[in-house]
Design an enzyme around this catalytic site. Sequence first.
Site, mmCIF file in Angstrom:
data_model
loop_
_atom_site.group_PDB
_atom_site.id
_atom_site.type_symbol
_atom_site.label_atom_id
_atom_site.label_comp_id
_atom_site.label_asym_id
_atom_site.label_seq_id
_atom_site.Cartn_x
_atom_site.Cartn_y
_atom_site.Cartn_z
ATOM 1 N N TYR A 295 -3.594 3.592 13.771
ATOM 2 C CA TYR A 295 -3.438 4.019 15.156
ATOM 3 C C TYR A 295 -4.485 3.411 16.100
ATOM 4 O O TYR A 295 -4.215 3.232 17.276
ATOM 5 C CB TYR A 295 -3.519 5.549 15.242
ATOM 6 C CG TYR A 295 -2.345 6.233 14.583
ATOM 7 C CD1 TYR A 295 -1.148 6.385 15.281
ATOM 8 C CD2 TYR A 295 -2.413 6.715 13.284
ATOM 9 C CE1 TYR A 295 -0.061 7.010 14.698
ATOM 10 C CE2 TYR A 295 -1.334 7.346 12.689
ATOM 11 C CZ TYR A 295 -0.154 7.485 13.406
ATOM 12 O OH TYR A 295 0.925 8.096 12.832
ATOM 13 N N ILE A 296 -5.670 3.154 15.605
ATOM 14 C CA ILE A 296 -6.728 2.622 16.468
ATOM 15 C C ILE A 296 -6.916 1.120 16.256
ATOM 16 O O ILE A 296 -6.955 0.342 17.212
ATOM 17 C CB ILE A 296 -8.079 3.351 16.188
ATOM 18 C CG1 ILE A 296 -7.921 4.859 16.389
ATOM 19 C CG2 ILE A 296 -9.202 2.771 17.037
ATOM 20 C CD1 ILE A 296 -7.433 5.286 17.753
ATOM 21 N N LYS B 242 -19.541 10.886 20.882
ATOM 22 C CA LYS B 242 -18.117 10.865 20.493
ATOM 23 C C LYS B 242 -17.698 12.211 19.875
ATOM 24 O O LYS B 242 -16.670 12.797 20.246
ATOM 25 C CB LYS B 242 -17.878 9.718 19.503
ATOM 26 C CG LYS B 242 -16.571 9.793 18.753
ATOM 27 C CD LYS B 242 -15.373 9.564 19.648
ATOM 28 C CE LYS B 242 -14.118 10.085 18.997
ATOM 29 N NZ LYS B 242 -12.907 9.553 19.500
ATOM 30 N N ASN C 127 -14.902 15.392 21.491
ATOM 31 C CA ASN C 127 -13.768 16.063 20.835
ATOM 32 C C ASN C 127 -14.060 17.540 20.579
ATOM 33 O O ASN C 127 -13.157 18.379 20.632
ATOM 34 C CB ASN C 127 -13.402 15.329 19.534
ATOM 35 C CG ASN C 127 -12.551 14.087 19.814
ATOM 36 O OD1 ASN C 127 -12.137 13.865 20.943
ATOM 37 N ND2 ASN C 127 -12.298 13.288 18.795
ATOM 38 N N CYS D 146 -8.187 14.086 14.973
ATOM 39 C CA CYS D 146 -9.461 13.949 15.703
ATOM 40 C C CYS D 146 -10.028 15.304 16.080
ATOM 41 O O CYS D 146 -11.048 15.729 15.549
ATOM 42 C CB CYS D 146 -9.240 13.117 16.950
ATOM 43 S SG CYS D 146 -8.398 11.581 16.590
ATOM 44 N N LYS E 258 1.641 16.608 18.428
ATOM 45 C CA LYS E 258 1.794 16.848 19.867
ATOM 46 C C LYS E 258 3.018 16.106 20.392
ATOM 47 O O LYS E 258 3.712 15.428 19.625
ATOM 48 C CB LYS E 258 0.540 16.476 20.638
ATOM 49 C CG LYS E 258 0.207 15.001 20.633
ATOM 50 C CD LYS E 258 -0.972 14.815 21.551
ATOM 51 C CE LYS E 258 -1.297 13.368 21.748
ATOM 52 N NZ LYS E 258 -2.413 13.177 22.637
ATOM 53 N N ARG F 59 0.028 14.331 11.319
ATOM 54 C CA ARG F 59 -1.195 14.734 10.605
ATOM 55 C C ARG F 59 -1.767 16.052 11.145
ATOM 56 O O ARG F 59 -1.952 16.207 12.340
ATOM 57 C CB ARG F 59 -2.243 13.617 10.697
ATOM 58 C CG ARG F 59 -1.874 12.410 9.847
ATOM 59 C CD ARG F 59 -2.872 11.304 9.997
ATOM 60 N NE ARG F 59 -2.923 10.815 11.367
ATOM 61 C CZ ARG F 59 -3.806 9.918 11.798
ATOM 62 N NH1 ARG F 59 -4.724 9.452 10.978
ATOM 63 N NH2 ARG F 59 -3.779 9.502 13.043
HETATM 64 N N1 SAJ Z 1 -3.750 20.799 22.675
HETATM 65 C C1 SAJ Z 1 -3.617 22.127 23.090
HETATM 66 N N2 SAJ Z 1 -3.874 22.445 24.389
HETATM 67 C C2 SAJ Z 1 -4.227 21.497 25.305
HETATM 68 C C3 SAJ Z 1 -4.379 20.157 24.887
HETATM 69 C C4 SAJ Z 1 -4.130 19.845 23.558
HETATM 70 O O1 SAJ Z 1 -3.290 23.009 22.303
HETATM 71 O O2 SAJ Z 1 -4.419 21.861 26.462
HETATM 72 C C5 SAJ Z 1 -3.484 20.436 21.270
HETATM 73 C C6 SAJ Z 1 -2.403 19.359 21.116
HETATM 74 O O3 SAJ Z 1 -1.108 19.920 21.141
HETATM 75 C C7 SAJ Z 1 -2.770 18.754 19.769
HETATM 76 C C8 SAJ Z 1 -4.294 18.861 19.752
HETATM 77 O O4 SAJ Z 1 -4.641 19.812 20.738
HETATM 78 O O5 SAJ Z 1 -2.239 19.503 18.695
HETATM 79 C C9 SAJ Z 1 -5.032 17.551 20.017
HETATM 80 O O6 SAJ Z 1 -4.357 16.813 21.016
HETATM 81 P P1 SAJ Z 1 -5.109 16.130 22.254
HETATM 82 O O7 SAJ Z 1 -4.082 15.558 23.134
HETATM 83 O O8 SAJ Z 1 -6.057 17.080 22.853
HETATM 84 O O9 SAJ Z 1 -6.047 15.004 21.584
HETATM 85 P P2 SAJ Z 1 -5.823 13.834 20.490
HETATM 86 O O10 SAJ Z 1 -6.246 14.375 19.159
HETATM 87 O O11 SAJ Z 1 -4.494 13.201 20.590
HETATM 88 O O12 SAJ Z 1 -6.914 12.754 21.014
HETATM 89 C C10 SAJ Z 1 -8.276 13.136 21.150
HETATM 90 C C11 SAJ Z 1 -8.778 12.676 22.526
HETATM 91 N N3 SAJ Z 1 -10.096 13.255 22.773
HETATM 92 C C12 SAJ Z 1 -10.382 13.875 23.940
HETATM 93 O O13 SAJ Z 1 -9.569 14.036 24.813
HETATM 94 C C13 SAJ Z 1 -11.773 14.373 24.101
HETATM 95 C C14 SAJ Z 1 -8.825 11.137 22.565
HETATM 96 O O14 SAJ Z 1 -9.411 10.698 23.775
HETATM 97 C C15 SAJ Z 1 -9.640 10.605 21.384
HETATM 98 O O15 SAJ Z 1 -9.651 9.183 21.376
HETATM 99 C C16 SAJ Z 1 -8.987 11.093 20.102
HETATM 100 O O16 SAJ Z 1 -9.018 12.523 20.097
HETATM 101 C C17 SAJ Z 1 -9.776 10.544 18.912
HETATM 102 O O17 SAJ Z 1 -9.236 9.623 18.253
HETATM 103 O O18 SAJ Z 1 -10.913 10.952 18.698
#
Ligand code: SAJ
Length: 406
Positions: A9-10, A201, A205, A255, A315, A322
């Site tokens: 993915y990255i 980093k 998260n 993440c 999501k 995962r």
């Molecule tokens: N989620 C909620 N409520 C929200 C936002 C998200 O329940 O308001 C849930 C989503 O449905 C999902 C989970 O959180 O199950 C994570 O989704 P996400 O969209 O918050 O984040 P990721 O895991 O897709 O990507 C994150 C990002 N980090 C931040 O926003 C701080 C991304 O920028 C990073 O590059 C990525 O982790 C990573 O690879 O570390």
Amino acid sequence: MINVIGLGYIGLPTALMFAENGIEVVGTDYNESLVNLLKRGELTFEEEGLNDLLASALLKGIEFTNEYVKANTYIVAVPTPYVKESKKIDLKYVISAINSILDVCEKGSTIVIESTISPGTIDKFIKNEITNKGFNVGVDIHLVHAPERIIPGKMIYELENNSRTIGAEDKEIGEKVKELYSQFCNSEIIVTDIRTAEMSKVVENTYRDINIAFANELAKICRTDNMDVYEIIETANKHPRVNILQPGPGVGGHCISVDPWFLVGDYPDLTNLILSARKINDSMPSHVLGRMRDIMREHGIKDITKIGLYGLTYKEDVDDIRESPTLQLLEKMDEHLAYGVKVFDPFVKERVVEHQFMNFEDFLNEIEIIVILVSHTHIKQNMDLLKTKHILDTKNICSFESAYKL
Ligand code: SAJ
């Protein structure tokens, strides 16, 4: 020349962006079938714009192989899971990549680690690996941490527009790596030390995990007294210094649901808030299960096979499953309820769980209760088809008055 290690993915989008911007790139992955697919211009996951970028990068000469090659810069983008029991980072993929790089690289090469690592990893573990192989860190091999920040669904946009952090011991090397990333990154690139890059980093998260946990805790509080958590969050967010995220069925992905554990694993006595947030988010699938039971009771439905779970990915509008809340929920259900719940996700084309449907209409025909666990555009566009069902909407996307919420 850059050798990108790990074409997931990255690593893949990053390698493609470098190639697209005129840099000679070889992408390496131990998965032979993945390498063969990429050579043919085929992807293993969906991401907007990635198909075209792959086609263009191939025309510009990007190569894919199972071998590590001689290069001046190596970019490591391999998974960094955590050990379930100790909660500490599992470095097996990173260490293996570093060793394979050292087998082929020339003195003077730079190794850039993009994978998220727990703070102190480079100092405590990676440097030893390199020294043990007879290389002098900082002289023969330069180490840099340049954590990725891109979000699935908007990867290409974010590669170009997100700011980046480059952690390096040697400022000059840091500046060189900054120069490299600025070939495609149009935003600010900060050069700092390795420990700061590692920690910031994980902090990013963890911050998001805690914010979501707060929203989830509010959802539970609001449920007990029949308050509308969504309206309350929306109202509170009108305040210029409040920005609460959205509650949901849990936190998945590789993440946000993983990285906070690195801090808990390394600082168990100092991470009360972080651990609580993890626990709250991990408790959400059970909360959903409780809501499902409420609806079954209210409508006298006893047959679990009449329940359909919509969404398997972690999501919306991605195909990555995962650590997804739905998988967490299914794991929980095994313990509590008879097996037989139906599952459908338009993004998941292979059978990954029991009773998974590949056709949406067939799925709907079998069920009385639908639990919306992922807010794919697909379900938003097909909401009318759910009119005859009892709906548990964990993502707040359904406007029917009859829909149950978290
Ligand atoms: N989620 C909620 N409520 C929200 C936002 C998200 O329940 O308001 C849930 C989503 O449905 C999902 C989970 O959180 O199950 C994570 O989704 P996400 O969209 O918050 O984040 P990721 O895991 O897709 O990507 C994150 C990002 N980090 C931040 O926003 C701080 C991304 O920028 C990073 O590059 C990525 O982790 C990573 O690879 O570390």
